[in-house]
Enzyme design. Structure first.
Site, PDB file in Angstrom:
ATOM      1  CG  HIS A   1      -6.183  12.857  -5.344  1.00 46.22           C
ATOM      2  ND1 HIS A   1      -5.629  11.906  -6.166  1.00 46.22           N
ATOM      3  CD2 HIS A   1      -5.406  12.904  -4.239  1.00 46.22           C
ATOM      4  CE1 HIS A   1      -4.542  11.411  -5.583  1.00 46.22           C
ATOM      5  NE2 HIS A   1      -4.389  11.995  -4.414  1.00 46.22           N
TER       6      HIS A   1
ATOM      7  CD  GLU B   1       7.987  15.623  -2.864  1.00 45.64           C
ATOM      8  OE1 GLU B   1       8.299  15.857  -1.702  1.00 45.64           O
ATOM      9  OE2 GLU B   1       6.952  15.026  -3.189  1.00 45.64           O
TER      10      GLU B   1
ATOM     11  CB  SER C   1      -4.838   2.885   1.327  1.00 44.80           C
ATOM     12  OG  SER C   1      -4.952   3.932   0.393  1.00 44.80           O
TER      13      SER C   1
ATOM     14  CE  LYS D   1       4.468  14.734  -5.689  1.00 46.10           C
ATOM     15  NZ  LYS D   1       4.440  14.459  -4.271  1.00 46.10           N
TER      16      LYS D   1
ATOM     17  CB  ILE E   1      -3.085   2.426  -5.708  1.00 46.96           C
ATOM     18  CG1 ILE E   1      -3.463   2.774  -7.151  1.00 46.96           C
ATOM     19  CG2 ILE E   1      -1.696   2.946  -5.393  1.00 46.96           C
ATOM     20  CD1 ILE E   1      -2.648   2.044  -8.210  1.00 46.96           C
TER      21      ILE E   1
ATOM     22  CD  GLU F   1      -2.304  11.964 -12.455  1.00 43.59           C
ATOM     23  OE1 GLU F   1      -3.348  12.248 -13.062  1.00 43.59           O
ATOM     24  OE2 GLU F   1      -1.196  12.354 -12.811  1.00 43.59           O
TER      25      GLU F   1
ATOM     26  CD1 TRP G   1       6.890  13.138  -0.132  1.00 47.36           C
ATOM     27  CD2 TRP G   1       5.578  11.351   0.102  1.00 47.36           C
ATOM     28  NE1 TRP G   1       6.044  13.111  -1.209  1.00 47.36           N
ATOM     29  CE2 TRP G   1       5.229  12.028  -1.100  1.00 47.36           C
ATOM     30  CE3 TRP G   1       4.886  10.189   0.452  1.00 47.36           C
ATOM     31  CZ2 TRP G   1       4.204  11.578  -1.941  1.00 47.36           C
ATOM     32  CZ3 TRP G   1       3.868   9.743  -0.384  1.00 47.36           C
ATOM     33  CH2 TRP G   1       3.532  10.430  -1.565  1.00 47.36           C
TER      34      TRP G   1
ATOM     35  CD  GLU H   1      -1.442   0.702   2.033  1.00 46.59           C
ATOM     36  OE1 GLU H   1      -1.225   1.828   2.493  1.00 46.59           O
ATOM     37  OE2 GLU H   1      -1.164   0.384   0.868  1.00 46.59           O
TER      38      GLU H   1
END
Length: 750
Positions: free
Chosen positions: A689, A599, A427, A114, A425, A660, A555, A478
């Site tokens: 990713h 965040e 999806s 981030k 996790i 992660e 978010w 999902e």
């Protein structure tokens, strides 16, 4: 007074860069076609900024993937593993960001983290013993020249050397101080070349200056800039800061022989106080007065009141940070005017900066009057019942009983899972067909009955596949969800959704944050239908999948008329109701994702608890405090640095947490061990990713490394994150390897 911005969104008004780049990744267009499309987009963006009357236009704020990666590439900070591949510059650049797997080699992507306290992610540069810092790239010069051909003398932007070192990783025993001389020389070469091309001023982004700085870090900064500024090659230098104030270094900063300093008057608690204490008359102050991170209209009276207190003579009005953190424009939105008038996206923030400048110069009376009228009108009422519910909360509402150790034993008996249980996790890949069916349903072209039938078929297919492969705890995939926050927001009062409010998250991935407009309550059960359906299709446990209150808040674009704490507690009560409904429907494992917990953690450690963790952690506990002891609560966190808040995370009192970890080389494990972390953990065993499939044995080695640090009875085996954006072939191949590796590891435990 003049005007500027720190940076502009890159993806395009309609995410043109995303779609073009993805075509390049799929080999549907050439590199030349990608570069030509990017050039066209840059010209369009510069023209927008120019037409809005902004006097200083930045360049090189554009990126094909990430601006930190751009800086690393510019200065030859490329790991030897990638440097040795016979690839073009563009292929090598993307290999650093996404990994590379092909006939020319197999390398992992660099880690991703981030960017300070935002939902933007940067690629973490790696300095090695072999790293030879030198001027190697040309993008910054090409883009300046491009703009010049259009008649624009821009202000080139690049990540400053101090921040570049602060956000990088160092291997082979090297340290930041080892690269000071080489970096200073390389930056001076950039200065010289830009001056030769006709540039007048360069912007060096140094957001790391707003964090707590040790004596060693201050010395590093001053050493860098003493050497760097010894010869500016005829170029004026702007040190630009954002995301907070520079209290630790201000007195040194203002004495440097720079020409301009950019300060944040929005998030910088002490910025005004610092400047009122004195700002050099021979320097220009870039005053970040328009919020670059939120979408609400600027209150001109409040901004003008701040500006009137600034003693500096030479002021340039600017955004508080780059505008890449907000959507492109409100012009494509369909809200009624009474709502839309309250929003300012990137293009509209250009208007605000220009308006404030005009008002300061005695020319903006009409704009000021309209702005006053907007803020004089009550925007939204409050929900008295909800406010009373929050006021009535007691300590007991935030406490789950029995304690963790007792629950762990109860759950072990209830679920009878094998050692190293496997799960994902949440999806699974959202194919073109999945997205097309959702769109058709939204447009009314597909009936609810047919859409439900399609979703049930997808769930059936993936439940069956997970059983065949041998997963222990399943997920429904999902397929009904477009976004992990928007999906929930659509079922909550107080939320609004933009049509085209995309914001860059990482690489070419955009997110469309919903807007918290008013008080938040749950309108109806949200996830029960498909979670309970999935559970009915198998004897194995299926996780219910929820997004946690802190992540939903972080978010979203939050309100500015009430505190983020109050908004988060409202969301927490809504998600709590959903948790209890899932439990009542027979879903006994419930995952409450807090991917974005880190965040909004303040950048200064002294503010961590009082300003954030003291209410964010209890908000999570509030969500699950009343479930039965044999209901297992999971949570998930990704792509942030968690090692320094491990005790707070343990205090969330979840039963299982997945992190992660693979892309950051499992760094978190040492901290878990050192802090005697009690919660069961699933450190991600491969990076989702990146499109590459883990090699045979790769996951086995990762599990081995995990078991060397964490007791096996505490370990779960899972990927890093959800698999929504991946393709089906690579997903299935990777997950098969994951399950095989877990089964092999179990044999070694016997």
């Amino acid at each position: 007074m003049s005007t500027t911005i720190i940076g502009f969104p890159r993806l395009g008004e309609f995410r043109e860069l995303k779609f073009t780049t993805e075509k390049y990744f799929r080999k549907e267009i050439s590199a030349d076609e990608l570069l030509a499309a990017a050039k066209e987009l840059r010209a369009k963006h510069w023209n927008i900024v120019k037409e809005k009357g902004i006097s200083e236009i930045p360049s090189n704020d554009f990126s094909h993937y990430d601006n930190v990666l751009d800086a690393a590439f510019l200065f030859n900070v490329v790991p030897s593993s990638v440097r040795g591949l016979e690839l073009t510059d563009l292929e090598r650049y993307f290999a650093l960001a996404r990994g590379y797997q092909g006939e020319k080699g197999d390398v992992r992507a660099l880690p991703m983290k981030k960017w300070f306290n935002t939902n933007y992610h940067y690629i973490v540069p790696k300095f090695e013993k072999e790293t030879q810092v030198k001027l190697a790239g040309h993008k910054i010069f090409e883009e300046f020249a491009e703009a010049k051909e259009l008649g624009l003398v821009t202000r080139p932007v690049v990540v400053g050397p101090f921040t570049l070192l602060q956000v990088s990783d160092f291997e082979d025993g090297v340290a930041p101080a080892d690269f000071v001389d080489a970096l200073a020389t390389a930056y001076q070469e950039v200065f010289a070349k830009l001056a030769e091309l006709g540039a007048k001023r360069i912007q060096l982004d140094e957001p790391s200056l707003v964090k707590d700085l040790s004596a060693e870090e201050k010395a590093l900064f001053l050493d860098l800039y003493k050497k760097l500024l010894a010869d500016k090659k005829g170029l004026e230098v702007l040190i630009q800061t954002y995301f907070g104030d520079v209290r630790d270094i201000y007195s040194d900063l203002v004495q440097l022989p720079v020409d301009a300093i950019g300060l944040d008057f929005v998030e910088g608690k002490k910025t005004l106080e610092l400047v009122k204490g004195g700002f050099p008359a021979d320097k220009t102050l870039y005053a970040g007065i328009v919020n670059g991170k939120n979408i609400w209209r600027n209150n001109y009276e409040k901004s003008l009141a701040v500006l009137e207190q600034i003693p500096a003579e030479n002021i340039v009005l600017t955004s508080s940070c780059s505008l890449l953190h907000v959507p492109f424009t409100t012009a494509n939105e369909e809200f009624e005017p009474a709502i839309l008038n309250h929003f300012a996206f990137a293009v509209e923030k250009l208007d605000e900066i220009r308006d404030l400048d005009a008002i300061r110069n005695g020319q903006g009376a009409e704009a000021l009057a309209a702005n006053k009228e907007l803020f004089a009108t009550e925007r939204v009422g409050e929900n008295a019942e909800l406010r009373a519910r929050i006021a009535g909360l007691t300590d007991a509402d935030y406490t789950r009983l029995p304690a963790f150790a007792e629950r762990e034993a109860i759950q072990e008996e209830a679920f009878k899972l094998p050692a190293l249980p496997t799960t994902t996790i949440g999806s699974f890949p959202q194919t073109k067909e999945v997205r097309a069916k959702r769109l058709a349903f939204r447009k009314g072209e597909l009936s609810a009955e047919d859409y439900d039938k399609f979703l049930a078929e997808q769930i059936d297919e993936w439940i069956k596949w997970q059983e065949e492969v041998g997963f222990d705890v399943l997920v429904h995939g999902e397929f009904e969800r477009n976004d992990m926050v928007e999906y929930f927001g659509q079922n909550l009062s107080g939320y609004l959704f933009s049509k085209n409010g995309w914001v860059q998250s990482y690489g070419m991935r955009g997110v469309k944050p919903p807007i918290i407009w008013g008080d938040v309550t749950r309108l109806n059960p949200i996830t029960v239908k498909w979670s309970s359906y999935a559970q009915s299709r198998t004897e194995k446990p299926v996780k219910g999948m929820l997004t946690g209150p802190v992540t939903i808040l972080n978010w979203s674009f939050p309100r500015e008329d009430i505190s983020i704490k109050d908004s988060t507690l409202q969301i927490a009560l809504a998600i709590k109701d959903e948790v209890l409904d899932l439990e009542a429907a027979g879903v006994k494992i419930i995952q409450i994702d807090e991917a974005a917990l880190r965040e909004k953690l303040p950048l200064r450690r002294s503010d961590w608890y009082e300003d954030y963790l003291d209410w964010a952690i209890p908000a999570f506990r509030l969500v699950h405090s009343t479930v039965a002891p044999d209901t297992q609560i999971h949570t998930h966190m990704c792509y942030s640095e968690f090692t320094d808040i491990i005790p707070a995370i343990d205090n969330m009192d979840a039963d299982v947490i997945s992190f992660e970890a693979s892309r950051s080389n499992l760094e978190i494990l040492d901290e878990l061990k050192a802090k005697n972390f009690q919660t069961e953990v699933g450190p991600g065993v491969y990076d989702i990713h990146s499109p590459r499939v883990p090699n045979e044995g790769e996951i086995d080695h990762t599990i081995e490394a995990i078991l060397a640090k964490v007791p096996s009875k505490k370990v779960w085996i899972n990927p890093d994150c959800g698999l929504k954006t991946r393709g089906i072939p690579e997903t299935k191949a990777s997950l098969v390897r994951l399950v095989e590796a877990a089964k092999a590891a179990r044999q070694h435990l016997k």
